[in-house]
Design an enzyme around this catalytic site. Sequence first.
Site, PDB file in Angstrom:
ATOM      1  CE  LYS A 117      -4.415   1.179   0.258  1.00 17.73           C
ATOM      2  NZ  LYS A 117      -5.635   0.484  -0.188  1.00 17.73           N
TER       3      LYS A 117
ATOM      4  CG  ASP B 214      -7.412   3.496  -0.556  1.00 20.74           C
ATOM      5  OD1 ASP B 214      -7.887   2.361  -0.429  1.00 20.74           O
ATOM      6  OD2 ASP B 214      -7.472   4.341   0.359  1.00 20.74           O
TER       7      ASP B 214
HETATM    8  P1  NDP Z   1     -13.009   7.938  -2.459  1.00 19.35           P
HETATM    9  O1  NDP Z   1     -11.951   8.927  -2.220  1.00 19.35           O
HETATM   10  O2  NDP Z   1     -13.541   7.737  -3.832  1.00 19.35           O
HETATM   11  O3  NDP Z   1     -14.258   8.238  -1.499  1.00 19.35           O
HETATM   12  C1  NDP Z   1     -14.148   8.293  -0.120  1.00 19.35           C
HETATM   13  C2  NDP Z   1     -15.453   8.840   0.422  1.00 19.35           C
HETATM   14  O4  NDP Z   1     -15.467   8.712   1.847  1.00 19.35           O
HETATM   15  C3  NDP Z   1     -15.624  10.323   0.113  1.00 19.35           C
HETATM   16  O5  NDP Z   1     -16.977  10.599  -0.082  1.00 19.35           O
HETATM   17  C4  NDP Z   1     -15.118  10.980   1.397  1.00 19.35           C
HETATM   18  O6  NDP Z   1     -15.631  12.261   1.640  1.00 19.35           O
HETATM   19  C5  NDP Z   1     -15.634   9.993   2.429  1.00 19.35           C
HETATM   20  N1  NDP Z   1     -14.881  10.115   3.660  1.00 19.35           N
HETATM   21  C6  NDP Z   1     -13.543   9.982   3.820  1.00 19.35           C
HETATM   22  N2  NDP Z   1     -13.211  10.188   5.103  1.00 19.35           N
HETATM   23  C7  NDP Z   1     -14.364  10.430   5.757  1.00 19.35           C
HETATM   24  C8  NDP Z   1     -14.682  10.703   7.104  1.00 19.35           C
HETATM   25  N3  NDP Z   1     -13.744  10.773   8.037  1.00 19.35           N
HETATM   26  N4  NDP Z   1     -15.990  10.900   7.422  1.00 19.35           N
HETATM   27  C9  NDP Z   1     -16.940  10.836   6.480  1.00 19.35           C
HETATM   28  N5  NDP Z   1     -16.703  10.589   5.182  1.00 19.35           N
HETATM   29  C10 NDP Z   1     -15.427  10.392   4.830  1.00 19.35           C
HETATM   30  O7  NDP Z   1     -12.437   6.563  -1.863  1.00 19.35           O
HETATM   31  P2  NDP Z   1     -12.920   5.078  -2.172  1.00 19.35           P
HETATM   32  O8  NDP Z   1     -14.381   5.037  -2.365  1.00 19.35           O
HETATM   33  O9  NDP Z   1     -12.020   4.520  -3.197  1.00 19.35           O
HETATM   34  O10 NDP Z   1     -12.531   4.353  -0.798  1.00 19.35           O
HETATM   35  C11 NDP Z   1     -13.428   4.283   0.309  1.00 19.35           C
HETATM   36  C12 NDP Z   1     -12.974   3.175   1.245  1.00 19.35           C
HETATM   37  O11 NDP Z   1     -12.962   1.929   0.539  1.00 19.35           O
HETATM   38  C13 NDP Z   1     -11.562   3.326   1.833  1.00 19.35           C
HETATM   39  O12 NDP Z   1     -11.550   2.778   3.139  1.00 19.35           O
HETATM   40  C14 NDP Z   1     -10.716   2.475   0.922  1.00 19.35           C
HETATM   41  O13 NDP Z   1      -9.530   2.028   1.559  1.00 19.35           O
HETATM   42  C15 NDP Z   1     -11.684   1.310   0.672  1.00 19.35           C
HETATM   43  N6  NDP Z   1     -11.400   0.525  -0.521  1.00 19.35           N
HETATM   44  C16 NDP Z   1     -11.379   1.101  -1.764  1.00 19.35           C
HETATM   45  C17 NDP Z   1     -11.149   0.318  -2.866  1.00 19.35           C
HETATM   46  C18 NDP Z   1     -11.218   0.866  -4.249  1.00 19.35           C
HETATM   47  O14 NDP Z   1     -11.200   0.060  -5.191  1.00 19.35           O
HETATM   48  N7  NDP Z   1     -11.335   2.174  -4.446  1.00 19.35           N
HETATM   49  C19 NDP Z   1     -10.827  -1.124  -2.743  1.00 19.35           C
HETATM   50  C20 NDP Z   1     -10.977  -1.642  -1.397  1.00 19.35           C
HETATM   51  C21 NDP Z   1     -11.212  -0.829  -0.349  1.00 19.35           C
HETATM   52  P3  NDP Z   1     -14.773  13.563   1.268  1.00 19.35           P
HETATM   53  O15 NDP Z   1     -14.812  13.628  -0.225  1.00 19.35           O
HETATM   54  O16 NDP Z   1     -15.443  14.678   1.952  1.00 19.35           O
HETATM   55  O17 NDP Z   1     -13.375  13.313   1.791  1.00 19.35           O
END
Ligand code: NDP
Length: 450
Positions: A124, A164
């Site tokens: 990572k 991510d």
């Molecule tokens: P994105 O950046 O596309 O989206 C993340 C979302 O979560 C945004 O809407 C963000 O809001 C919100 N968010 C982040 N931190 C907080 C917080 N503290 N409180 C509330 N909302 C929050 O990321 P992904 O969708 O790619 O990833 C989301 C999760 O999934 C992570 O844990 C990642 O590790 C996991 N994951 C992702 C994969 C992938 O293929 N993308 C694969 C496996 C796991 P804001 O825009 O305001 O920051």
Amino acid sequence: MDYSRIFEKFNEKNKGELVFQQAVKEVLDDIEPALEDHPRYVQDKIAERIVQPDRVIMFRVAWVDDKGEVRVNKGYRVQFNNAIGPYKGGLRFHPSVNLGIIKFLGFEQIFKNALTTLPMGGGKGGSDFDPKGKSDMEVMKFCHSFMRELYRHIGPDIDVPAGDIGVGAREIGYLFGYYKKIVNEHTGTLTGKGREYGGSHIRPEATGYGLVYFAREMLSTKGLDLKGKTVAISGAGNVAQFAAEKVIQLGGRVITLCDSQSTVVDKEGLDREKLEYVMDLKNKQRGRIKEYADRYKAECIMGKNTWESIKEVGIKIDIALPCATQNEIDSECAEALVKNGAICVAEGANMPSTEGAVKVYRENNILYGPGKATNAGGVAVSGLEMSQNRLGVVWAREEVDEKLYLIMKNIHDTALLAAKRYSNEGDYLAGANIAGFLKVAEAMHAQGIV
Ligand code: NDP
């Protein structure tokens, strides 16, 4: 064998890296019976070795913003374990990123990747760079500077990064463009690429779709399905968007999304048109989710995530899909979920539930799918993207989707089986930890003490 000593020693050596400690404890707690059953792993000190990354790379990322000012960020790549294949795992760009967070994510990735059955080790990386509020030009300059150092540590048979939090199609494009320029080869060294230049069908959708396929399998063990179920989702990014899309396709009603500013609650549920608006808002306009509430007259709760909102205002739901970030559900939020009718929690995010929250799920017999099993669809399709790049072929959308479904079903069945053999029946967390560990442990044993 005193297993608590392993954890104590680990803690002493990784002081202050709290989420990393949390992730390691969760695995060490669960694998004890599997270790007892395999004395050769104890003798090889596999548990002590697997918690130690193969390599940690830290570097300076300097770039120039639109005003001509020099900016400096930290860059990381943790190459955790390559016993079963090249290091594989995403890059996170978020101001909260530090070494402990990247180690936790890299550690989780080892077991997740093993569960997919594809030959991928765990790694990572990321940076404390915040893409929010930056122009496309600034993001490009940052990505190029990041890759100026990272390129020497990665390669199609060495380490294959992906996206991510904060790293989507735009960032992968800039990272890949610069990698290709300086290495002068067009190989599958990054995944999540655009389909025009080597990306796979279904990769953007894979984590969210895979999550819902897994949740459907869990529900089916109780004779239930998603049709007519009320679903709460957190996050509004890649994973949340495509989890919502699949839930809607399967007849469920998605009533919440959130970002780091607010939660929106739409009791009528999202439909295709509303979801398209969210995708445009988040992926193109890079706006805030509260704009959804203004447009569709939904409720907006400022300063709270989905689970805090459910605790505060009491929203009835059947299924919870946390898709934002680590530790977003604490024990009080978990209790609120139980009180409000949740029967199933399936994690799109990595470790979104605290140790206390997991305890609440276990005590209340909630169908609980841990992230390292339920969100493995993303890396699984990344693995399929690597295969297509190596073979020089492009598989059809339906073919990739079918493969994704079969991988998720297999992870579900494997975790259930391991839980039944070594832990409590239906404990997907223990099952995923044990099944993932056993595969990597056997590979490490076969390769000797290295
Ligand atoms: P994105 O950046 O596309 O989206 C993340 C979302 O979560 C945004 O809407 C963000 O809001 C919100 N968010 C982040 N931190 C907080 C917080 N503290 N409180 C509330 N909302 C929050 O990321 P992904 O969708 O790619 O990833 C989301 C999760 O999934 C992570 O844990 C990642 O590790 C996991 N994951 C992702 C994969 C992938 O293929 N993308 C694969 C496996 C796991 P804001 O825009 O305001 O920051």
